[in-house]
Design a protein around this motif. Sequence first.
Motif, PDB file in Angstrom:
ATOM      1  N   THR A 295      24.874  49.763  24.484  1.00 43.30           N
ATOM      2  CA  THR A 295      24.811  48.744  24.437  1.00 43.30           C
ATOM      3  C   THR A 295      25.151  48.290  22.403  1.00 43.30           C
ATOM      4  O   THR A 295      26.121  47.559  22.890  1.00 43.30           O
ATOM      5  CB  THR A 295      23.125  48.616  23.882  1.00 43.30           C
ATOM      6  OG1 THR A 295      22.031  48.356  24.653  1.00 43.30           O
ATOM      7  CG2 THR A 295      22.593  47.333  23.198  1.00 43.30           C
TER       8      THR A 295
ATOM      9  N   ARG B 197      28.854  47.859  24.756  1.00 46.29           N
ATOM     10  CA  ARG B 197      28.967  46.623  25.397  1.00 46.29           C
ATOM     11  C   ARG B 197      28.862  45.948  24.054  1.00 46.29           C
ATOM     12  O   ARG B 197      29.779  44.680  24.158  1.00 46.29           O
ATOM     13  CB  ARG B 197      27.957  46.628  26.052  1.00 46.29           C
ATOM     14  CG  ARG B 197      27.393  46.868  27.313  1.00 46.29           C
ATOM     15  CD  ARG B 197      26.297  46.441  27.744  1.00 46.29           C
ATOM     16  NE  ARG B 197      26.311  47.550  29.182  1.00 46.29           N
ATOM     17  CZ  ARG B 197      25.280  47.816  29.494  1.00 46.29           C
ATOM     18  NH1 ARG B 197      23.907  46.073  29.480  1.00 46.29           N
ATOM     19  NH2 ARG B 197      25.035  48.087  31.074  1.00 46.29           N
TER      20      ARG B 197
ATOM     21  N   ALA C  89      32.459  43.129  23.266  1.00 46.24           N
ATOM     22  CA  ALA C  89      32.129  42.036  23.007  1.00 46.24           C
ATOM     23  C   ALA C  89      32.328  41.739  21.997  1.00 46.24           C
ATOM     24  O   ALA C  89      33.704  40.344  22.028  1.00 46.24           O
ATOM     25  CB  ALA C  89      30.760  42.081  23.361  1.00 46.24           C
TER      26      ALA C  89
ATOM     27  N   PHE D 259      24.276  37.624  22.910  1.00 52.21           N
ATOM     28  CA  PHE D 259      23.789  39.406  22.524  1.00 52.21           C
ATOM     29  C   PHE D 259      22.637  40.008  23.691  1.00 52.21           C
ATOM     30  O   PHE D 259      22.410  40.978  23.878  1.00 52.21           O
ATOM     31  CB  PHE D 259      23.463  40.841  21.686  1.00 52.21           C
ATOM     32  CG  PHE D 259      25.316  40.268  21.034  1.00 52.21           C
ATOM     33  CD1 PHE D 259      26.645  40.342  21.429  1.00 52.21           C
ATOM     34  CD2 PHE D 259      25.439  40.482  19.516  1.00 52.21           C
ATOM     35  CE1 PHE D 259      27.818  40.321  20.754  1.00 52.21           C
ATOM     36  CE2 PHE D 259      26.400  39.732  18.149  1.00 52.21           C
ATOM     37  CZ  PHE D 259      27.456  40.413  19.698  1.00 52.21           C
TER      38      PHE D 259
ATOM     39  N   MET E 178      23.027  41.846  27.303  1.00 49.49           N
ATOM     40  CA  MET E 178      23.582  43.486  26.433  1.00 49.49           C
ATOM     41  C   MET E 178      22.519  44.314  26.371  1.00 49.49           C
ATOM     42  O   MET E 178      23.041  45.493  26.413  1.00 49.49           O
ATOM     43  CB  MET E 178      25.030  43.791  25.286  1.00 49.49           C
ATOM     44  CG  MET E 178      25.398  42.444  26.125  1.00 49.49           C
ATOM     45  SD  MET E 178      26.911  42.298  24.683  1.00 49.49           S
ATOM     46  CE  MET E 178      27.371  41.136  24.835  1.00 49.49           C
TER      47      MET E 178
END
Length: 137
Positions: free
Chosen positions: A5, A8, A12, A27, A30
């Motif tokens: 996570t 990710r 982003a 978020f 995610m």
Amino acid sequence: MAISTKTRLSRAVGRSKNKAVFLRKDFEAMGTPSRVTRALSELIAEGKLVRLGYGVYAKGRPSVITGNTVPVLTLEELAFEALESLGANPGPSAAQSRYNSGETTQIPMNVAYSVSKRINRKITWGNQQVKYEIARP
């Protein structure tokens, strides 16, 4: 192999070129809420993000003077972007409008915006806090 996570979220944030402010809801997809919270905390500790308020985060960078993490933009710019993301249609405050029109020569010292709806969260950085005033039709 599954991507964490934190990775990710970090990707982003890094990929967003035109965006400096993120809301927690950006978020949600995610990971689980607890993983997203943990990943956000880790990114703040690493200096990639700074927390401006409840559920409001901004890109961070090291200060050239102190080395501490600071936002990439000024509080005025970040607050405007955050208020737009919250759907509040920010505009200049009454004091800023009077200064811009030449009615007064006093420069507004506080970061303030006129908004179209009530905002329930504080947006702050350091000792500065953004003020809101509901726009009158």
